[in-house]
Design a protein around this motif. Structure first.
Motif, PDB file in Angstrom:
ATOM      1  N   VAL A 146       0.858  -1.190   0.000  1.00 35.37           N
ATOM      2  CA  VAL A 146       0.000   0.000   0.000  1.00 35.37           C
ATOM      3  C   VAL A 146       0.888   1.231   0.000  1.00 35.37           C
ATOM      4  CG1 VAL A 146      -1.741   1.270   1.319  1.00 35.37           C
ATOM      5  CG2 VAL A 146      -1.768  -1.234   1.319  1.00 35.37           C
ATOM      6  N   SER A 147       0.684   2.119  -0.967  1.00 32.13           N
ATOM      7  CA  SER A 147       1.475   3.344  -1.053  1.00 32.13           C
ATOM      8  C   SER A 147       0.676   4.526  -0.529  1.00 32.13           C
ATOM      9  CB  SER A 147       1.886   3.615  -2.506  1.00 32.13           C
ATOM     10  OG  SER A 147       2.819   2.645  -2.944  1.00 32.13           O
ATOM     11  N   LEU A 148       1.306   5.337   0.322  1.00 31.66           N
ATOM     12  CA  LEU A 148       0.646   6.515   0.904  1.00 31.66           C
ATOM     13  C   LEU A 148       1.603   7.701   0.880  1.00 31.66           C
ATOM     14  CD1 LEU A 148      -0.904   4.734   4.030  1.00 31.66           C
ATOM     15  CD2 LEU A 148      -2.184   5.554   2.033  1.00 31.66           C
ATOM     16  N   GLY A 149       1.041   8.899   0.734  1.00 32.09           N
ATOM     17  CA  GLY A 149       1.881  10.093   0.766  1.00 32.09           C
ATOM     18  C   GLY A 149       2.460  10.419  -0.594  1.00 32.09           C
ATOM     19  N   LEU A 150       3.699  10.911  -0.606  1.00 33.14           N
ATOM     20  CA  LEU A 150       4.333  11.343  -1.860  1.00 33.14           C
ATOM     21  C   LEU A 150       4.448  10.188  -2.854  1.00 33.14           C
ATOM     22  CD1 LEU A 150       7.264  13.604  -0.549  1.00 33.14           C
ATOM     23  CD2 LEU A 150       5.096  14.348  -1.605  1.00 33.14           C
ATOM     24  N   PRO A 151       4.380  10.497  -4.152  1.00 26.99           N
ATOM     25  CA  PRO A 151       4.543   9.455  -5.171  1.00 26.99           C
ATOM     26  C   PRO A 151       6.005   9.013  -5.301  1.00 26.99           C
ATOM     27  CG  PRO A 151       4.329  11.608  -6.219  1.00 26.99           C
ATOM     28  CD  PRO A 151       4.140  11.833  -4.741  1.00 26.99           C
ATOM     29  N   ALA A 152       6.197   7.810  -5.823  1.00 27.95           N
ATOM     30  CA  ALA A 152       7.551   7.300  -6.063  1.00 27.95           C
ATOM     31  C   ALA A 152       7.569   6.478  -7.336  1.00 27.95           C
ATOM     32  CB  ALA A 152       8.014   6.430  -4.889  1.00 27.95           C
ATOM     33  N   VAL A 153       8.736   6.449  -7.962  1.00 25.89           N
ATOM     34  CA  VAL A 153       8.915   5.606  -9.145  1.00 25.89           C
ATOM     35  C   VAL A 153       9.364   4.231  -8.677  1.00 25.89           C
ATOM     36  CG1 VAL A 153      10.118   5.274 -11.331  1.00 25.89           C
ATOM     37  CG2 VAL A 153       9.517   7.592 -10.568  1.00 25.89           C
ATOM     38  N   PHE A 154       8.511   3.250  -8.963  1.00 21.61           N
ATOM     39  CA  PHE A 154       8.770   1.857  -8.627  1.00 21.61           C
ATOM     40  C   PHE A 154       9.389   1.190  -9.846  1.00 21.61           C
ATOM     41  CE2 PHE A 154       7.108  -2.544  -8.760  1.00 21.61           C
ATOM     42  CZ  PHE A 154       7.699  -3.037  -7.617  1.00 21.61           C
ATOM     43  N   GLN A 155      10.380   0.368  -9.604  1.00 22.92           N
ATOM     44  CA  GLN A 155      11.101  -0.335 -10.662  1.00 22.92           C
ATOM     45  C   GLN A 155      10.851  -1.811 -10.484  1.00 22.92           C
ATOM     46  OE1 GLN A 155      15.204   0.583  -9.825  1.00 22.92           O
ATOM     47  NE2 GLN A 155      15.675   0.558 -11.994  1.00 22.92           N
ATOM     48  N   PHE A 156      10.434  -2.482 -11.541  1.00 18.90           N
ATOM     49  CA  PHE A 156      10.399  -3.940 -11.415  1.00 18.90           C
ATOM     50  C   PHE A 156      11.018  -4.603 -12.614  1.00 18.90           C
ATOM     51  CE2 PHE A 156       6.892  -5.836 -13.898  1.00 18.90           C
ATOM     52  CZ  PHE A 156       6.265  -4.693 -14.358  1.00 18.90           C
ATOM     53  N   GLY A 157      11.737  -5.648 -12.325  1.00 18.92           N
ATOM     54  CA  GLY A 157      12.523  -6.322 -13.337  1.00 18.92           C
ATOM     55  C   GLY A 157      12.102  -7.769 -13.486  1.00 18.92           C
ATOM     56  N   GLY A 158      13.073  -8.615 -13.768  1.00 16.09           N
ATOM     57  CA  GLY A 158      12.792 -10.031 -13.986  1.00 16.09           C
ATOM     58  C   GLY A 158      13.286 -10.852 -12.822  1.00 16.09           C
ATOM     59  N   PHE A 159      13.791 -12.011 -13.118  1.00 11.86           N
ATOM     60  CA  PHE A 159      14.174 -12.956 -12.081  1.00 11.86           C
ATOM     61  C   PHE A 159      15.684 -12.975 -11.892  1.00 11.86           C
ATOM     62  CE2 PHE A 159      10.213 -14.140 -14.095  1.00 11.86           C
ATOM     63  CZ  PHE A 159       9.374 -14.039 -13.001  1.00 11.86           C
ATOM     64  N   ASP A 160      16.346 -12.128 -12.652  1.00 15.65           N
ATOM     65  CA  ASP A 160      17.789 -11.978 -12.600  1.00 15.65           C
ATOM     66  C   ASP A 160      18.063 -10.496 -12.369  1.00 15.65           C
ATOM     67  OD1 ASP A 160      19.627 -14.338 -13.704  1.00 15.65           O
ATOM     68  OD2 ASP A 160      20.690 -12.399 -13.840  1.00 15.65           O
ATOM     69  N   ARG A 161      19.002 -10.166 -11.510  1.00 22.75           N
ATOM     70  CA  ARG A 161      19.264  -8.758 -11.198  1.00 22.75           C
ATOM     71  C   ARG A 161      19.537  -7.922 -12.454  1.00 22.75           C
ATOM     72  NH1 ARG A 161      20.399  -6.467  -6.474  1.00 22.75           N
ATOM     73  NH2 ARG A 161      20.751  -8.473  -5.474  1.00 22.75           N
ATOM     74  N   ALA A 162      20.172  -8.558 -13.451  1.00 24.65           N
ATOM     75  CA  ALA A 162      20.585  -7.823 -14.653  1.00 24.65           C
ATOM     76  C   ALA A 162      19.466  -7.684 -15.681  1.00 24.65           C
ATOM     77  CB  ALA A 162      21.792  -8.502 -15.283  1.00 24.65           C
ATOM     78  N   ASP A 163      18.301  -8.322 -15.453  1.00 24.06           N
ATOM     79  CA  ASP A 163      17.208  -8.230 -16.427  1.00 24.06           C
ATOM     80  C   ASP A 163      16.721  -6.785 -16.570  1.00 24.06           C
ATOM     81  OD1 ASP A 163      17.318 -10.932 -16.759  1.00 24.06           O
ATOM     82  OD2 ASP A 163      15.532 -11.388 -15.557  1.00 24.06           O
TER      83      ASP A 163
END
Ligand code: MD3
Ligand code: FE
Length: 213
Positions: A146-163
């Motif tokens: 649950v996000s509250l307050g100021l907005p933020a940029v969320f990053q989502f990738g794959g199953f490998d850190r380098a994806d």
């Protein structure tokens, strides 16, 4: 069930298999949720933890519920006590549990019963580098955020850190459910941009509900 074709809040935005943003799902409850967050923090203050590698986290954290997540020189773990103070975590408010169970059900995960609730507080510049959440015992259980307050940029990738990663803005009242194959995706939060939110002041808060044991 949510009407996927409505343009009124809330609306569902699928991100990947098992992952969906329920936009503005708790916008109208935002003030009450923040009051509960402040009450929890009055009992167990937000705290910048030190990682096992000796770094002070830019995100400040507290928890409620039977179990809380923390980190110290011994590593990352869930425990019944705050490793910084020795205190038990405050109970999870009924309103929190109800919201987590209902959001999970709306995303197709019936019967979600969290035993841990981690609350993150971001100040300007605070970030969470790409990581996986895998300290929970049963990875078939989703995580509800649950996000509250100021907005933020969320990053989502794959199953490998380098994806390759995708970026999405998470705003006040947005709820994200992560389960199924998305449960182990790498994810993070970009440095918070300064601002003032009418209910949360200079901060972003993120509440995550988890089944730890
Ligand atoms: C994707 N928190 O506490 S919430 C965390 O906004 C965490 O404070 C971020 O990552 C925050 O561990 C992101 C969205 C989220 C939460 C858990 C996930 C995304 C997830 C677990 C698996 C995959
Ligand atoms: Fe995470």
């Amino acid at each position: 069930m949510l009407d996927l074709f409505s343009d009124e809040a809330p609306w569902a935005e699928p991100l990947a298999e098992g992952a969906v943003i329920l936009r503005r799902l708790v916008r109208d409850e935002g003030e009450a949720l923040l009051k509960s967050v402040f009450a929890i923090a009055a009992q167990n203050p937000f705290h910048h933890r030190i990682t096992p590698g000796g770094h002070r986290m830019s995100v400040a954290m507290t928890n409620c519920g039977d179990l809380g997540w923390s980190t110290d020189s011994r590593g990352y773990q869930y425990s019944e006590h705050d490793t910084a103070t020795g205190h038990q975590w405050p109970p999870m408010p009924d309103s929190f549990r109800a919201l987590a169970t209902s959001a999970a059900a709306q995303a197709g995960f019936a019967g979600f019963n969290p035993d841990a609730c981690l609350i993150n507080r971001y100040e300007p510049g605070a970030k969470l580098t790409l990581h996986q959440d895998k300290d929970e015992k049963d990875l078939r259980q989703p995580i509800v955020s649950v996000s509250l307050g100021l907005p933020a940029v969320f990053q989502f990738g794959g199953f490998d850190r380098a994806d390759a990663t995708q970026r999405v803005l998470l705003e006040h009242g947005d709820v994200v459910v992560w389960g199924g194959p998305s449960r182990l995706r790498f994810h993070g939060i970009m440095p918070l941009k300064p601002g003032i939110h009418p209910l949360a002041g200079p901060y972003r808060y993120n509440i995550t509900f988890r089944r730890a044991l």
